[in-house]
Enzyme design. Sequence first.
Site, short mmCIF file in Angstrom:
data_model
loop_
_atom_site.label_atom_id
_atom_site.label_comp_id
_atom_site.label_asym_id
_atom_site.label_seq_id
_atom_site.Cartn_x
_atom_site.Cartn_y
_atom_site.Cartn_z
N ARG A 1 32.31 40.16 35.06
CA ARG A 1 31.87 41.54 35.39
C ARG A 1 33.04 42.48 35.16
O ARG A 1 34.14 42.22 35.63
CB ARG A 1 31.41 41.60 36.85
CG ARG A 1 30.98 42.95 37.35
CD ARG A 1 30.38 42.89 38.73
NE ARG A 1 31.40 42.50 39.72
CZ ARG A 1 31.13 42.41 41.03
NH1 ARG A 1 29.92 42.63 41.50
NH2 ARG A 1 32.09 42.07 41.89
N PRO A 2 32.83 43.60 34.43
CA PRO A 2 33.93 44.55 34.19
C PRO A 2 34.54 45.01 35.51
O PRO A 2 33.82 45.31 36.47
CB PRO A 2 33.25 45.73 33.47
CG PRO A 2 32.03 45.14 32.84
CD PRO A 2 31.57 44.04 33.77
N TYR B 1 36.17 52.33 41.76
CA TYR B 1 36.01 52.18 43.21
C TYR B 1 37.38 51.98 43.85
O TYR B 1 37.77 52.70 44.77
CB TYR B 1 35.10 50.99 43.54
CG TYR B 1 35.25 50.54 44.97
CD1 TYR B 1 35.98 49.41 45.30
CD2 TYR B 1 34.70 51.30 46.00
CE1 TYR B 1 36.16 49.04 46.61
CE2 TYR B 1 34.88 50.93 47.32
CZ TYR B 1 35.61 49.80 47.61
OH TYR B 1 35.80 49.45 48.92
N ARG C 1 38.00 35.09 46.39
CA ARG C 1 38.10 36.21 47.30
C ARG C 1 38.37 35.71 48.73
O ARG C 1 38.14 34.54 49.03
CB ARG C 1 36.78 37.01 47.30
CG ARG C 1 36.47 37.69 45.97
CD ARG C 1 37.40 38.85 45.68
NE ARG C 1 37.05 39.56 44.45
CZ ARG C 1 37.47 39.21 43.23
NH1 ARG C 1 38.27 38.14 43.10
NH2 ARG C 1 37.16 39.93 42.16
N LYS D 1 39.81 54.55 46.37
CA LYS D 1 40.38 54.18 47.67
C LYS D 1 41.91 54.39 47.67
O LYS D 1 42.48 54.86 48.65
CB LYS D 1 40.03 52.73 48.01
CG LYS D 1 38.56 52.52 48.34
CD LYS D 1 38.13 53.31 49.57
CE LYS D 1 36.71 53.01 49.97
NZ LYS D 1 36.30 53.76 51.19
N SER E 1 40.46 49.30 50.88
CA SER E 1 39.99 48.07 50.24
C SER E 1 41.11 47.31 49.56
O SER E 1 42.00 47.90 48.96
CB SER E 1 38.93 48.42 49.19
OG SER E 1 38.62 47.30 48.41
C1 WQD Z 1 32.70 38.73 45.00
C2 WQD Z 1 32.84 37.73 43.87
C3 WQD Z 1 32.17 38.61 41.75
C4 WQD Z 1 27.92 39.05 42.67
C5 WQD Z 1 33.77 43.70 47.50
C6 WQD Z 1 33.17 45.01 47.77
C7 WQD Z 1 34.20 46.07 47.85
C8 WQD Z 1 35.38 45.63 48.68
C9 WQD Z 1 35.92 44.29 48.25
C10 WQD Z 1 35.38 46.55 50.82
C11 WQD Z 1 33.40 38.39 42.60
C12 WQD Z 1 31.27 37.46 42.17
C13 WQD Z 1 29.29 38.79 42.78
C14 WQD Z 1 27.12 38.27 41.80
C15 WQD Z 1 29.07 36.98 41.22
N1 WQD Z 1 35.03 45.57 50.04
N2 WQD Z 1 29.83 37.76 42.06
N3 WQD Z 1 27.74 37.25 41.10
O1 WQD Z 1 33.74 42.61 43.95
O2 WQD Z 1 35.20 41.36 45.61
O3 WQD Z 1 34.21 43.64 46.16
O4 WQD Z 1 34.83 43.38 48.33
O5 WQD Z 1 35.99 47.51 50.54
O6 WQD Z 1 33.57 47.16 48.49
O7 WQD Z 1 32.28 45.31 46.73
O8 WQD Z 1 32.78 41.60 46.08
O9 WQD Z 1 30.70 40.40 46.54
O10 WQD Z 1 30.77 42.00 44.58
O11 WQD Z 1 32.02 39.86 44.44
O12 WQD Z 1 29.58 36.05 40.57
O13 WQD Z 1 25.88 38.48 41.67
O14 WQD Z 1 31.55 37.25 43.54
O15 WQD Z 1 32.46 38.53 40.36
O16 WQD Z 1 34.25 37.47 41.96
P1 WQD Z 1 34.05 42.27 45.35
P2 WQD Z 1 31.46 41.00 45.41
#
Ligand code: WQD
Length: 352
Positions: free
Chosen positions: A293-294, A150, A232, A154, A126
């Site tokens: 989010r932490p 997490y 992202r 990895k 990741s």
């Molecule tokens: C994306 C953005 C949140 C939910 C994921 C996978 C992880 C890895 C990497 C494979 C962030 C924001 C999210 C919500 C929000 N993939 N968000 N409100 O954290 O980048 O990690 O990709 O290995 O397994 O979890 O993805 O979709 O959780 O968050 O504002 O209800 O959306 O803060 O900036 P993340 P995500």
Amino acid sequence: MTTVLVTGGAGFIGSHVCAALLGHGYDVLVVDDFSNSTSQVFPRIRKLTGRRVGAVYALDVCDRRALAAVFDRHQVNAVVHLAARKAVGESTRSPAQYYDTNVGGTTNLLWTMHEHGVHRLVFSSSCSIYGDAGGGPLDEATPARPTNPYAASKWICEQILADVCRRCPEFTVTSLRYFNPVGAHPSGLLGEDARGVPANLMPYLAQVAVGRLARIDVFGDDYATADGTAVRDYIHVVDTARAHRIALDRIADGPGMRVYNLGAGRGRSVLEVIAAFGAACGRPIPYRIVSRRPGDVPELVADATAVARAWGWRPTRDLAGMCRDAWRFQRLNPDGYVRQQSARDRRIGAAI
Ligand code: WQD
């Protein structure tokens, strides 16, 4: 014919990987504990590919006896290891569980493979291992600075795999550092159907759009980004699955461990994704801004030139396509895969 064991093969990425492998002539076996997936994906995979997964075993990859029984029963030629817990926020609340499943599951698999003479592995890593590496595209030489359990799990797995490859020349390992796989199969047959309230952005948006959830909380708008929300690098899950098939095609390129970023090289903010999903479903998605989010970092965008140079792999779908496909799956499956979670799914270690 090469037989590939896919751990976590019933999951969001796993089901798309199984379809990609079957569609390209591989034989596929699956182990999955069904904690965040359902066996309902397998008839759909068969409908998509015209081929069936050879065998599916309900088991926890930490269960060495059950896992060894699969290798005793089948001639496995390679493994794609996807089974893991993967929610950033959840990992900050339950670190020991993440290390147990993600690191313990990987070492158990590694030892079981070695004991059965299986030494070809594609590992699901990741981009989150890079942590808060600042803006701009990150290449594979970027130092790992994980900011949540997490991501740390990895990174630990990658270090274990690299050391094993250094000391056991029979191993060949390809580690794929996913950025953000999202979307669904264009057929609408496969998609992301998380158990409970989704932790990730795209499936959450899909459930708001279909009316299962009222609105989405945006985790912070005070980041040093263009619109203040986190950025992202989103890639289509079908492009992600294709990369796994290519990794297997190329696994015999040489011994040792290779690491590739899987990303598009383009960052999108949370608000941009919300707008794109609204365009895909034909109505604005209600949201509110809340605190960060932490464990989250401001920006993670890939420099994916290494995989393009090595394999010619590049994403083929843009954010609009990802949202369109995710929305189609949700619209056609408003309640996700209807969970007829049979007793079979719950019987650990049994073929189902
Ligand atoms: C994306 C953005 C949140 C939910 C994921 C996978 C992880 C890895 C990497 C494979 C962030 C924001 C999210 C919500 C929000 N993939 N968000 N409100 O954290 O980048 O990690 O990709 O290995 O397994 O979890 O993805 O979709 O959780 O968050 O504002 O209800 O959306 O803060 O900036 P993340 P995500």
